[in-house]
Design a protein around this motif. Structure first.
Motif, PDB file in Angstrom:
ATOM      1  N   TRP A  28       0.889  -1.170   0.000  1.00 19.79           N
ATOM      2  CA  TRP A  28       0.000   0.000   0.000  1.00 19.79           C
ATOM      3  C   TRP A  28       0.916   1.206   0.000  1.00 19.79           C
ATOM      4  O   TRP A  28       1.425   1.626   1.039  1.00 19.79           O
ATOM      5  CB  TRP A  28      -0.876  -0.059   1.234  1.00 19.79           C
ATOM      6  CG  TRP A  28      -2.149   0.710   1.170  1.00 19.79           C
ATOM      7  CD1 TRP A  28      -2.724   1.304   0.079  1.00 19.79           C
ATOM      8  CD2 TRP A  28      -3.027   0.951   2.270  1.00 19.79           C
ATOM      9  NE1 TRP A  28      -3.908   1.899   0.435  1.00 19.79           N
ATOM     10  CE2 TRP A  28      -4.118   1.690   1.780  1.00 19.79           C
ATOM     11  CE3 TRP A  28      -2.992   0.610   3.625  1.00 19.79           C
ATOM     12  CZ2 TRP A  28      -5.160   2.103   2.595  1.00 19.79           C
ATOM     13  CZ3 TRP A  28      -4.029   1.019   4.433  1.00 19.79           C
ATOM     14  CH2 TRP A  28      -5.112   1.752   3.921  1.00 19.79           C
ATOM     15  N   SER A  30       2.350   4.911  -0.378  1.00 23.04           N
ATOM     16  CA  SER A  30       2.075   6.345  -0.304  1.00 23.04           C
ATOM     17  C   SER A  30       3.250   7.094  -0.927  1.00 23.04           C
ATOM     18  O   SER A  30       4.412   6.738  -0.727  1.00 23.04           O
ATOM     19  CB  SER A  30       1.821   6.805   1.133  1.00 23.04           C
ATOM     20  OG  SER A  30       2.782   6.319   2.034  1.00 23.04           O
ATOM     21  N   ASN A  83       2.981   0.752   3.207  1.00 22.19           N
ATOM     22  CA  ASN A  83       2.164   0.528   4.396  1.00 22.19           C
ATOM     23  C   ASN A  83       1.542  -0.859   4.291  1.00 22.19           C
ATOM     24  O   ASN A  83       1.102  -1.271   3.218  1.00 22.19           O
ATOM     25  CB  ASN A  83       1.067   1.590   4.480  1.00 22.19           C
ATOM     26  CG  ASN A  83       1.617   2.999   4.364  1.00 22.19           C
ATOM     27  OD1 ASN A  83       2.083   3.575   5.336  1.00 22.19           O
ATOM     28  ND2 ASN A  83       1.583   3.572   3.157  1.00 22.19           N
ATOM     29  N   SER A 117       6.589  11.167   7.908  1.00 23.00           N
ATOM     30  CA  SER A 117       7.674  10.193   7.950  1.00 23.00           C
ATOM     31  C   SER A 117       8.893  10.837   8.593  1.00 23.00           C
ATOM     32  O   SER A 117       8.988  12.061   8.669  1.00 23.00           O
ATOM     33  CB  SER A 117       8.004   9.706   6.535  1.00 23.00           C
ATOM     34  OG  SER A 117       6.911   8.999   5.975  1.00 23.00           O
ATOM     35  N   ARG A 124       3.105   8.574   5.802  1.00 26.43           N
ATOM     36  CA  ARG A 124       2.742   7.172   5.996  1.00 26.43           C
ATOM     37  C   ARG A 124       1.316   7.109   6.514  1.00 26.43           C
ATOM     38  O   ARG A 124       0.762   8.107   6.965  1.00 26.43           O
ATOM     39  CB  ARG A 124       3.712   6.507   6.971  1.00 26.43           C
ATOM     40  CG  ARG A 124       3.846   7.203   8.288  1.00 26.43           C
ATOM     41  CD  ARG A 124       5.053   6.717   9.095  1.00 26.43           C
ATOM     42  NE  ARG A 124       5.176   7.467  10.344  1.00 26.43           N
ATOM     43  CZ  ARG A 124       4.572   7.132  11.475  1.00 26.43           C
ATOM     44  NH1 ARG A 124       3.812   6.050  11.521  1.00 26.43           N
ATOM     45  NH2 ARG A 124       4.713   7.856  12.560  1.00 26.43           N
ATOM     46  N   VAL A 125       0.707   5.940   6.422  1.00 23.01           N
ATOM     47  CA  VAL A 125      -0.644   5.730   6.930  1.00 23.01           C
ATOM     48  C   VAL A 125      -0.550   5.478   8.427  1.00 23.01           C
ATOM     49  O   VAL A 125      -0.045   4.433   8.857  1.00 23.01           O
ATOM     50  CB  VAL A 125      -1.332   4.548   6.221  1.00 23.01           C
ATOM     51  CG1 VAL A 125      -2.712   4.287   6.824  1.00 23.01           C
ATOM     52  CG2 VAL A 125      -1.455   4.814   4.723  1.00 23.01           C
ATOM     53  N   ALA A 128      -1.948   2.142   9.783  1.00 25.60           N
ATOM     54  CA  ALA A 128      -1.368   0.857   9.355  1.00 25.60           C
ATOM     55  C   ALA A 128      -0.457   0.292  10.444  1.00 25.60           C
ATOM     56  O   ALA A 128       0.236   1.050  11.122  1.00 25.60           O
ATOM     57  CB  ALA A 128      -0.589   1.043   8.056  1.00 25.60           C
ATOM     58  N   ASN A 131       4.808   0.520   8.674  1.00 27.78           N
ATOM     59  CA  ASN A 131       5.174   1.438   7.585  1.00 27.78           C
ATOM     60  C   ASN A 131       6.668   1.262   7.314  1.00 27.78           C
ATOM     61  O   ASN A 131       7.463   1.202   8.244  1.00 27.78           O
ATOM     62  CB  ASN A 131       4.926   2.902   7.942  1.00 27.78           C
ATOM     63  CG  ASN A 131       3.647   3.145   8.713  1.00 27.78           C
ATOM     64  OD1 ASN A 131       3.706   3.365   9.911  1.00 27.78           O
ATOM     65  ND2 ASN A 131       2.512   3.109   8.049  1.00 27.78           N
ATOM     66  N   GLU A 133       9.528   3.221   5.303  1.00 31.26           N
ATOM     67  CA  GLU A 133       9.978   4.373   4.524  1.00 31.26           C
ATOM     68  C   GLU A 133      11.093   3.913   3.588  1.00 31.26           C
ATOM     69  O   GLU A 133      12.044   3.242   4.025  1.00 31.26           O
ATOM     70  CB  GLU A 133      10.498   5.474   5.438  1.00 31.26           C
ATOM     71  CG  GLU A 133       9.465   6.041   6.400  1.00 31.26           C
ATOM     72  CD  GLU A 133      10.031   7.190   7.218  1.00 31.26           C
ATOM     73  OE1 GLU A 133      10.961   7.872   6.741  1.00 31.26           O
ATOM     74  OE2 GLU A 133       9.534   7.409   8.342  1.00 31.26           O
TER      75      GLU A 133
END
Length: 203
Positions: A28, A30, A83, A117, A124-125, A128, A131, A133
């Motif tokens: 997922w 981002s 994520n 982040s 980031r979510v 979740a 995550n 990065e």
């Protein structure tokens, strides 16, 4: 039955492939564009590559002949966040998969929280459980798709998911969602253990 991909229509090959390689984890992703507009989209061609350095990859294919916003963003910024989708976020992940104009902020659309982040620009979510990065390590064209390799430069893991004693994540608490085919997904609830045989195992 024998199926030769060279003689099949591309849609038939696609259906066979996504039905054969299952369940698939979901990246997922981002990202942000050059103007800072956030984008969030799921990708199910996703895998871990190596742990030295920690590197993951996902494949981004065109949709309706057009390059996806995610690919344009990671090319422009060189960073993204993966994520992890769990049971509680499945519906929002699915909502973020729609065909939306580039100016659409999927965080706002899905009601998710964009958390800053620590190392990279894309948010980031916050909801979740994991995550990652990432900085882009390489983008490789493969057929019509692009394979995006990212080196993980920072992890965020929900406290109850991380097992400090083993250094592993608790799969029973993580409850990840897997991608199958068509509109089908899988819950990872029925977990079993098998230990690798020793070098002296003879069957």
């Amino acid at each position: 039955m024998r199926l030769d991909p060279q003689t099949l229509a591309s849609t038939a090959v696609y259906k066979l492939l996504i039905s054969s390689v299952v369940p698939r984890p979901i990246a997922w992703v981002s990202s942000v564009d050059a103007d800072g507009v956030a984008n969030l989209a799921p990708f199910s061609y996703f895998m871990a590559i190596t742990d030295e350095p920690p590197t993951i990859a996902f494949s981004c294919s065109p949709r309706a002949g057009q390059r996806k916003d995610t690919l344009r963003n990671v090319e422009a910024i060189g960073e993204f966040v993966v994520n992890v989708v769990d049971d509680d976020r499945a519906e929002q992940m699915n909502l973020s998969s729609g065909d939306y104009p580039p100016e659409t902020d999927e965080f706002a659309l899905t009601g998710l929280t964009p958390a800053p982040s620590l190392v990279v620009k894309p948010p980031r979510v916050a909801e979740a459980p994991i995550n990652m990065e990432c900085r882009v390590a390489r983008i490789l064209p493969v057929g019509k798709a692009n394979l995006i390799l990212g080196q993980i430069v920072q992890w965020h893991v929900r406290d109850d998911v991380y097992d400090a004693a083993t250094g592993r994540l608790d799969m029973y608490r993580l409850r990840p969602v897997g991608r199958l085919t068509g509109n089908l997904y899988s819950h990872i609830h029925d977990i079993f253990e098998m230990k690798r045989p020793s070098e002296n195992y003879r069957g």
